[in-house]
Scaffold this motif. Structure first.
Motif, PDB file in Angstrom:
ATOM      1  N   VAL A 181       0.838  -1.200   0.000  1.00 42.76           N
ATOM      2  CA  VAL A 181       0.000   0.000   0.000  1.00 42.76           C
ATOM      3  C   VAL A 181       0.874   1.252   0.000  1.00 42.76           C
ATOM      4  O   VAL A 181       0.565   2.243  -0.645  1.00 42.76           O
ATOM      5  CB  VAL A 181      -0.924  -0.011   1.240  1.00 42.76           C
ATOM      6  CG1 VAL A 181      -1.809   1.218   1.248  1.00 42.76           C
ATOM      7  CG2 VAL A 181      -1.757  -1.269   1.255  1.00 42.76           C
ATOM      8  N   LEU A 236      -1.021  -7.004  -2.769  1.00 41.00           N
ATOM      9  CA  LEU A 236      -2.220  -6.250  -2.404  1.00 41.00           C
ATOM     10  C   LEU A 236      -3.342  -7.198  -1.976  1.00 41.00           C
ATOM     11  O   LEU A 236      -4.179  -6.836  -1.152  1.00 41.00           O
ATOM     12  CB  LEU A 236      -2.681  -5.387  -3.572  1.00 41.00           C
ATOM     13  CG  LEU A 236      -1.990  -4.028  -3.683  1.00 41.00           C
ATOM     14  CD1 LEU A 236      -2.410  -3.330  -4.952  1.00 41.00           C
ATOM     15  CD2 LEU A 236      -2.299  -3.169  -2.481  1.00 41.00           C
ATOM     16  N   SER A 267      -2.961  -7.609   1.547  1.00 37.23           N
ATOM     17  CA  SER A 267      -3.387  -6.410   2.272  1.00 37.23           C
ATOM     18  C   SER A 267      -4.896  -6.402   2.457  1.00 37.23           C
ATOM     19  O   SER A 267      -5.408  -6.022   3.512  1.00 37.23           O
ATOM     20  CB  SER A 267      -2.966  -5.143   1.523  1.00 37.23           C
ATOM     21  OG  SER A 267      -1.605  -5.197   1.247  1.00 37.23           O
ATOM     22  N   SER A 293      -6.948   4.291   8.803  1.00 32.73           N
ATOM     23  CA  SER A 293      -7.318   3.710   7.515  1.00 32.73           C
ATOM     24  C   SER A 293      -8.805   3.856   7.229  1.00 32.73           C
ATOM     25  O   SER A 293      -9.195   3.903   6.075  1.00 32.73           O
ATOM     26  CB  SER A 293      -6.870   2.247   7.423  1.00 32.73           C
ATOM     27  OG  SER A 293      -6.912   1.628   8.669  1.00 32.73           O
TER      28      SER A 293
END
Lengths: 430, 338
Positions: free
Chosen positions: A127, A137, A140, A235
C-alpha cells in the motif's frame, strides 16, 4: 637565438611537486576554524554550547549507564544505587508485557498480537510503496480479517463470513454498476447483509472451527491498543474523509448539508467529549447487560473525529486545483466518478499529503486520550496500574521516557514516509 | 454478525425501555462472576501486580464479597474506573459494586442515588513537612508555603483551617500528585497537604522517607467506603454485612489462621452465629451458612487486610489511627451479628 643564461636570474624547468594546502585551510581544522572559532562571538558561543552539552550529558549519561534492569522494586534500586545517579529501568523489564499488551491479555497468547503486528508491516508494504509486487495487495485486503481473528480470537469462520460478505457485495455491485450506480450500491449492501446474516448461523454452529482463545475487548491494553486504534482509525477515516470532502462540494443540497453539518459538528466538539459519549452516555441508553463493544464505540468516535478533519484538509486540496482541471475533465467526456478518480483526486490528494499526515500523527497521539475513560492504553497503564503498584510508585522518568520513545518512533516514521512520498510524486519543476 | 448485534441491541433497547434492573444477586450468581469497580491504580488500595493480579485494600473487599456470594474469592471481574467514569459504571449496571476509595457524602448518597454500605477506611486531609523544619503540629504552620491541588475540597478545607486558627499561608497551586511530589522535594513549598493515605503513599516513594513527618492534625472527614445502586436492598445488605463481617472478625479475634478451628463451634455465641455454626444469618441474607467464613478466609479479617496492603509493615506504613477498632480508640464499630 640562444638566450644568454647569465641575463636571466632563474628559470624553472620542471614543475613544482604538488603540496598540501596550509593546515588551517583544509579538512577538519578549516571546518573548526570557520564554524566554531569564527571571531570572538563565535568562539564564545562555541564554548557556551560545549558547556551546555557537557552539562546535559554529564547528568544523563551516568543516569543511563548506571541504570538497573534487574531489580524487583524501586526500593531495591535505591539500595543498590545508594545515592548515585541511575535510572531504575527494571520497571520496564518487570512490566514489559503489560506496557505492550495491557494487564489482562492472556500471557500465553502474546504471540498473536505480535504476529498480527509483523503481518501488518507486510500488508502495509504494497500500500505504501509502489515498488513492492502488486500481487501482495491481495494479502493487504485479507489482512483486516486475519488480524481480527488473531487479536480477538474465536473461530476463523467469523472473519471468513465477514470477508465473503464483502466479496458478495462487490460482485453484485460490479454486475449492476453499469446499469445504475445507486442501485448497484444498495443491492450490493443488501447482498452483504444477507450473507452476513446467513453466515452468522454457520459461524455460530461451528464455534470451535480453527478457533483461537477468545479475548474480550476490555482485555486489550498497552501499546497494542494504541496501535489498534491508530491503524484502524487512520485507515477508515481517510476514505470517509474523501467522501465527506466531495459531499461538501456536491451540488445536491441534502448530501451537501449532511456533510457540512457532520463536519462542523464533529470539528466543533473536543475528542474527549466524544469519547465520554462513547463510554458513559451510551451506557445509559443501552439496556443493562447489552454489550456493544467498547473498542468498537471508541473506534467509531475517533474515526468520525479524524474524518471530519481529513475532509477539510482534502477540501483545501480540491480548492487548490485550477478550474481548468475540472473543465478539462468535463471536456473529454468523463462522468463525475471518472473525472474525480482520474483527474481531480490524484492531484488534490497529492497537495493534501502534508495535511493528512498531520492529522494522522495527531490522531495517533490522541489515542492516548482513551486512558481517561478507563481504558489501559500505554499511557493509561503507566498512569494507573504501574505507578500505583507499591513496587514502582515514584518511577516517573523511566516510564515516560519509554512511552515518548515508542510514540516518537512511530510518528517520526510516518512523517519521514510522507516526505518521501511527496518527493516520489513530484511532477512540477520547483 | 456485528450488524446482527447492533440490530439486536436496538431491538432489545426498545423492548426493555423502562424495565428496571433485575435483582443484582441473581445476576451475579447467574454470571458466576462479580463485576467490581476499582480504582485504575492507587498505591496500596488497588493495583495489579506484574502478573495482572489485582491486589489492595479496596480490592480485598471485592474478593470478600465474591467469596461470600460465589464461593470463590477469585471469581471477580475487576473493572477499573477513573474518577469520571465510576458513577456511570455503577448506575448503568456495568459493575455490581464500587469499591474505589469513594468518599461518602450526602449528595452522592441521596442525589446520585447510591447506597454507601459502610466505611472501610476513614481518611482525612493531613500535612507532610520535612523533618528538619522542626514543626510538630499544624498549628505552628503560620506563614508557611503550602503545595495544594487546585479545584479540590482539600483547597477549601485548607483555607478554612488556617482561617479558623488565624494563621496565614501562601498556596502553591499544583495539578497532580506527581507534580506535588516534585515541587515538595525541590523545596518550592514547606508543606504538602492532601488525604493522609495519599501523603503516606507519596512519602513511601521518597529517597529518604524518614526525613519527612506527617503532622498529627487531620482537618477533614473523608470516609471511604464501598457503594451499590440505590433500590436493591438485598444486594446492599450482602455487601454491607460482608464488610461488617470482616470488621467483626477482627474484633472477635477471628483470623485466617484460626477460622477453621473456630468454625467448628466455640463458647462465644456471636462467633458461632457469624461463622454459621449457630443460627441462620446466612439464610436471612439469601446465602448459605458459611458465607462469612468464606469472606473472612478470602483475605483475612479487616486488620489482616489492613496490615497486608497499607499497614505499618508495608512501604506505605499507615498507622491504624482512626481505623482501629472502637475497643482500641478507633472508629471501626460493626453492628452486632444477632
Amino acid at each position: 637565438m640562444p638566450v644568454e643564461r647569465s641575463q636571466i636570474a632563474f628559470v624553472r624547468e620542471e614543475q613544482l611537486p604538488e603540496r598540501s594546502p596550509p593546515v588551517l585551510e583544509t579538512g577538519a581544522l578549516k571546518w573548526i576554524r570557520e564554524n566554531l572559532l569564527n571571531g570572538v562571538t563565535g568562539t564564545l558561543l562555541t564554548l557556551v554550547s560545549l558547556y551546555a552539552i557537557y552539562f546535559v550529558l554529564s547528568s544523563v549519561l551516568p543516569w543511563i549507564i548506571n541504570g538497573l534492569w534487574n531489580t524487583n522494586n524501586i526500593r531495591e534500586c535505591k539500595d543498590i544505587l545508594a545515592g548515585m545517579s541511575g535510572g531504575c529501568f527494571s520497571v520496564l523489564s518487570d512490566r514489559w508485557n503489560q506496557l505492550l499488551f495491557g494487564i489482562t491479555y492472556p500471557n500465553d497468547q502474546y504471540w498473536r498480537p505480535s504476529l498480527a503486528f509483523v503481518l501488518l508491516l507486510i500488508a502495509l508494504a504494497p500500500v505504501l510503496f509502489s515498488q513492492v509486487p502488486r500481487q501482495l495487495l491481495v494479502f493487504s485486503a485479507l489482512y483486516p480479517f486475519i488480524a481480527f481473528w488473531l487479536i480477538w480470537g474465536g473461530t476463523i469462520l467469523f472473519s471468513a463470513v465477514a470477508l465473503i460478505g464483502f466479496g458478495v457485495a462487490y460482485m453484485v455491485y460490479s454486475r449492476l454498476v453499469a446499469r445504475s450506480f445507486a442501485v448497484a450500491i444498495v443491492v450490493g449492501l443488501l447482498a452483504a447483509v444477507v450473507t452476513w446474516w446467513l453466515g452468522g448461523f454457520v459461524s455460530d454452529a461451528f464455534p470451535d472451527f480453527a478457533a483461537l482463545e477468545v479475548v474480550a475487548s476490555r482485555d486489550m491494553g498497552g501499546f497494542m491498543l494504541n496501535m489498534i486504534l491508530g491503524v484502524v482509525c487512520v485507515s477508515l477515516s481517510l476514505p470517509l474523509g474523501i467522501l465527506l470532502a466531495l459531499g461538501r462540494q456536491s451540488s445536491m443540497p441534502i448530501i451537501k448539508w449532511i456533510c457540512v453539518v457532520f463536519i462542523e459538528f464533529i470539528r466543533g466538539v473536543p475528542l474527549i467529549t466524544l469519547l465520554f459519549v462513547a463510554n458513559v452516555v451510551l451506557a445509559y441508553f443501552l439496556p443493562p447487560g447489552s454489550n456493544f463493544d467498547l473498542i468498537l464505540r471508541v473506534i467509531i468516535m475517533i474515526t468520525m473525529f479524524a474524518a471530519a478533519y481529513i475532509a477539510e484538509v482534502i477540501r483545501g486540496g480540491l480548492a487548490a486545483l485550477p478550474r481548468g482541471q475540472y473543465e478539462a475533465a468535463d471536456s473529454v467526456g468523463l462522468d463525475y466518478a471518472q473525472s474525480m478518480r482520474l483527474i481531480i483526486l490524484p492531484q488534490a490528494l497529492k497537495i493534501s499529503i502534508p495535511g493528512i499526515v498531520n492529522v494522522a500523527v495527531g490522531l495517533f497521539k490522541d489515542t492516548t486520550l482513551v486512558s481517561v475513560i478507563s481504558m489501559f492504553d500505554l499511557v493509561g497503564m503507566i498512569r494507573g496500574p504501574i505507578l500505583a503498584s507499591t513496587d514502582w510508585n515514584g518511577v516517573y522518568w523511566e516510564l515516560w521516557l519509554f512511552a515518548a520513545v515508542l510514540f516518537f518512533t512511530v510518528c517520526y516514521g510516518i512523517s519521514q514516509y510522507s516526505q518521501w512520498l511527496e518527493r516520489q510524486l513530484t511532477t512540477d519543476h520547483r | 454478525m456485528r450488524i446482527r448485534n447492533l440490530v439486536g441491541v436496538i431491538f432489545v433497547c426498545v423492548l426493555s425501555a423502562g424495565a428496571g434492573i433485575a435483582a443484582t444477586l441473581d445476576d451475579v450468581q447467574a454470571r458466576g462472576k462479580l463485576n467490581c469497580g476499582v480504582n485504575t491504580g492507587l498505591v496500596g488500595f488497588a493495583a495489579p501486580d506484574s502478573n495482572g493480579e489485582w491486589a489492595g485494600f479496596d480490592v480485598a473487599v471485592c474478593r470478600a464479597v465474591a467469596a461470600a456470594v460465589l464461593m470463590d474469592a477469585s471469581a471477580v471481574e475487576f473493572l477499573p474506573q477513573t474518577g469520571k467514569t465510576r458513577f456511570t459504571a455503577l448506575n448503568s449496571g456495568e459493575v455490581d459494586m464500587l469499591s474505589r476509595n469513594t468518599t461518602w457524602t450526602f449528595s452522592r448518597d441521596v442525589d446520585l442515588k447510591f447506597e454507601f454500605v459502610g466505611v472501610n477506611y476513614y481518611d482525612g486531609q493531613g500535612f507532610m513537612v520535612p523533618r528538619d523544619l522542626g514543626v510538630s503540629s499544624a498549628t505552628e504552620l503560620d506563614g508557611a508555603t503550602v503545595c495544594i491541588q487546585t479545584g479540590t475540597t482539600t483547597e477549601l478545607n485548607l483555607a478554612d483551617f488556617f482561617r479558623s486558627n488565624t494563621m496565614n499561608y501562601e498556596p502553591v497551586p499544583i495539578e497532580t500528585n506527581a507534580e506535588a511530589r516534585q515541587q515538595y522535594l525541590a523545596g518550592s513549598c514547606d508543606v504538602y497537604t492532601t488525604d493522609a493515605s495519599g501523603l503516606a503513599a507519596s512519602r513511601a516513594t521518597f529517597e529518604n522517607p524518614a526525613d519527612h513527618v506527617l503532622l498529627p492534625e487531620i482537618i477533614s472527614k473523608e470516609p471511604l467506603g464501598p457503594l451499590v445502586r440505590h433500590g436493591d436492598n438485598v444486594w446492599g445488605d450482602i455487601v454491607r454485612w460482608t464488610l461488617n463481617a470482616l470488621i467483626s472478625a477482627e474484633e472477635l479475634g477471628i483470623t485466617s489462621g484460626n477460622i477453621n478451628e473456630l468454625a467448628s463451634g466455640t463458647n462465644n455465641p456471636e462467633i458461632n452465629r457469624l461463622l454459621g455454626s449457630e443460627g441462620n444469618l446466612g439464610e436471612m441474607l439469601g446465602l448459605d451458612a458459611e458465607w462469612a467464613k468464606r469472606a473472612i478466609s478470602a483475605g483475612g479479617n479487616y486488620g489482616e487486610i489492613f496490615d497486608a496492603h497499607i499497614g505499618e509493615s508495608t512501604p506505605i506504613g499507615l498507622a491504624r489511627g482512626l481505623n482501629a477498632q472502637w475497643t482500641n480508640g478507633g472508629l471501626l464499630y460493626s453492628p452486632p451479628f444477632r
